[in-house]
Design an enzyme around this catalytic site. Structure first.
Site, PDB file in Angstrom:
ATOM      1  N   ASP A 177      -8.939 -13.961  -8.992  1.00 60.80           N
ATOM      2  CA  ASP A 177      -8.389 -12.974  -9.928  1.00 60.80           C
ATOM      3  C   ASP A 177      -6.866 -13.006  -9.885  1.00 60.80           C
ATOM      4  O   ASP A 177      -6.217 -12.755 -10.895  1.00 60.80           O
ATOM      5  CB  ASP A 177      -8.932 -11.582  -9.574  1.00 60.80           C
ATOM      6  N   LYS A 218      -9.771 -11.699  -4.879  1.00 66.61           N
ATOM      7  CA  LYS A 218     -11.022 -12.149  -5.485  1.00 66.61           C
ATOM      8  C   LYS A 218     -12.039 -11.004  -5.462  1.00 66.61           C
ATOM      9  O   LYS A 218     -11.883 -10.041  -4.744  1.00 66.61           O
ATOM     10  CB  LYS A 218     -11.595 -13.339  -4.701  1.00 66.61           C
ATOM     11  N   GLU A 256     -18.655 -15.140  -1.163  1.00 66.92           N
ATOM     12  CA  GLU A 256     -17.594 -16.132  -1.385  1.00 66.92           C
ATOM     13  C   GLU A 256     -16.838 -16.398  -0.081  1.00 66.92           C
ATOM     14  O   GLU A 256     -16.544 -17.553   0.260  1.00 66.92           O
ATOM     15  CB  GLU A 256     -16.642 -15.640  -2.483  1.00 66.92           C
ATOM     16  N   LYS A 274      -3.564 -16.311 -13.818  1.00 68.63           N
ATOM     17  CA  LYS A 274      -3.909 -15.807 -12.477  1.00 68.63           C
ATOM     18  C   LYS A 274      -2.773 -15.980 -11.459  1.00 68.63           C
ATOM     19  O   LYS A 274      -2.832 -15.397 -10.376  1.00 68.63           O
ATOM     20  CB  LYS A 274      -5.156 -16.536 -11.952  1.00 68.63           C
TER      21      LYS A 274
END
Ligand code: 5RP
Length: 232
Positions: A91, A101, A110, A128
């Site tokens: 992100d 993230k 993740e 990003k």
């Protein structure tokens, strides 16, 4: 007459970096696969070389479904000791490779899959890349009974934390791990390593969405002039 090339859309930039990530996939091995719309482009690209790999370890039920749909065998994380590479989106990513993230609520798995990997290959469009982490609301996976006290801790830091709701029924979103997500706005994460360590040890925090201890090794950044490779 001059002709101008139309700018690539965000979706096209995601496709570019998803395809570019194939160069990091090691033939004959198992690859770690993240979650999100950029990773979906990578999975689409992976379909073209699926015969060259043993399979994948996936970071979400959603990615597992996509991988299986293209015929890639999916291994449980407990079945592998290590991976050469883990490929995932972000992100936010800064100039040191530190990331935020969890916009897709998959941050815990993740981090688990990333922890198995020698290299974290981040794939992202140029929107990003940030100077400092914190503009994107920080996802934090929490045990539901601890949510209110964790919200108060973030308020004491100057943030505003709200429980992420599921679009479908307006109830708290439930992660693949059966937990909830707090999204924290208004934070400036100036020291990502220290911030991640501090929040991680609050009771009830499952995972904080700052990936500093497990930062990116490489970022393939989709830009108007093509894919830029950033190494950290
Ligand atoms: C999911 C994630 C994603 O990597 C992150 O949200 C980026 O997603 P997208 O590629 O759709 O922009 O952390 O939990």
């Amino acid at each position: 007459m001059t002709t101008t090339t139309p700018a690539l859309s965000q979706d096209q930039l995601k496709t570019l970096v998803g395809q570019a990530a194939l160069q990091y996939v090691v033939p004959g091995e198992i690859v770690g696969v993240g979650t999100g719309s950029t990773v979906n482009k990578f999975i689409d690209a992976l379909a073209t070389i699926k015969g060259q790999i043993l399979g994948a370890v996936s970071s979400s039920l959603a990615s597992t479904e996509r991988l299986k749909a293209i015929g890639v065998p999916v291994f449980d994380a407990n079945e592998v000791q290590s991976l050469s590479v883990y490929i995932d989106g972000a992100d936010e990513i800064d100039a040191k490779g530190y990331m935020v993230k969890g916009g897709g609520a998959a941050l815990t798995r993740e981090k688990i899959v990333a922890a198995l990997a020698g290299q974290f290959i981040c794939i992202a469009d140029e929107s990003k890349l940030v100077d400092a982490l914190g503009a994107f609301p920080l996802p934090v996976e929490v045990i539901p009974m601890a949510a209110a006290q964790i919200q108060r801790r973030f308020e004491a830091m100057g943030g505003q934390a709200s429980i992420r709701l599921s679009g479908a029924d307006g109830q708290p979103l439930v992660t693949d791990n059966g937990q909830h997500i707090l999204d924290v706005r208004g934070l400036q994460i100036r020291e990502p390593l220290a911030f991640e360590s501090t929040v991680n040890q609050w009771p009830g925090v499952v995972t904080v969405g700052v990936f500093a201890h497990q930062k990116a090794s490489v970022c393939l950044l989709g830009t108007a002039s093509g894919v830029r490779t950033l190494k950290f």
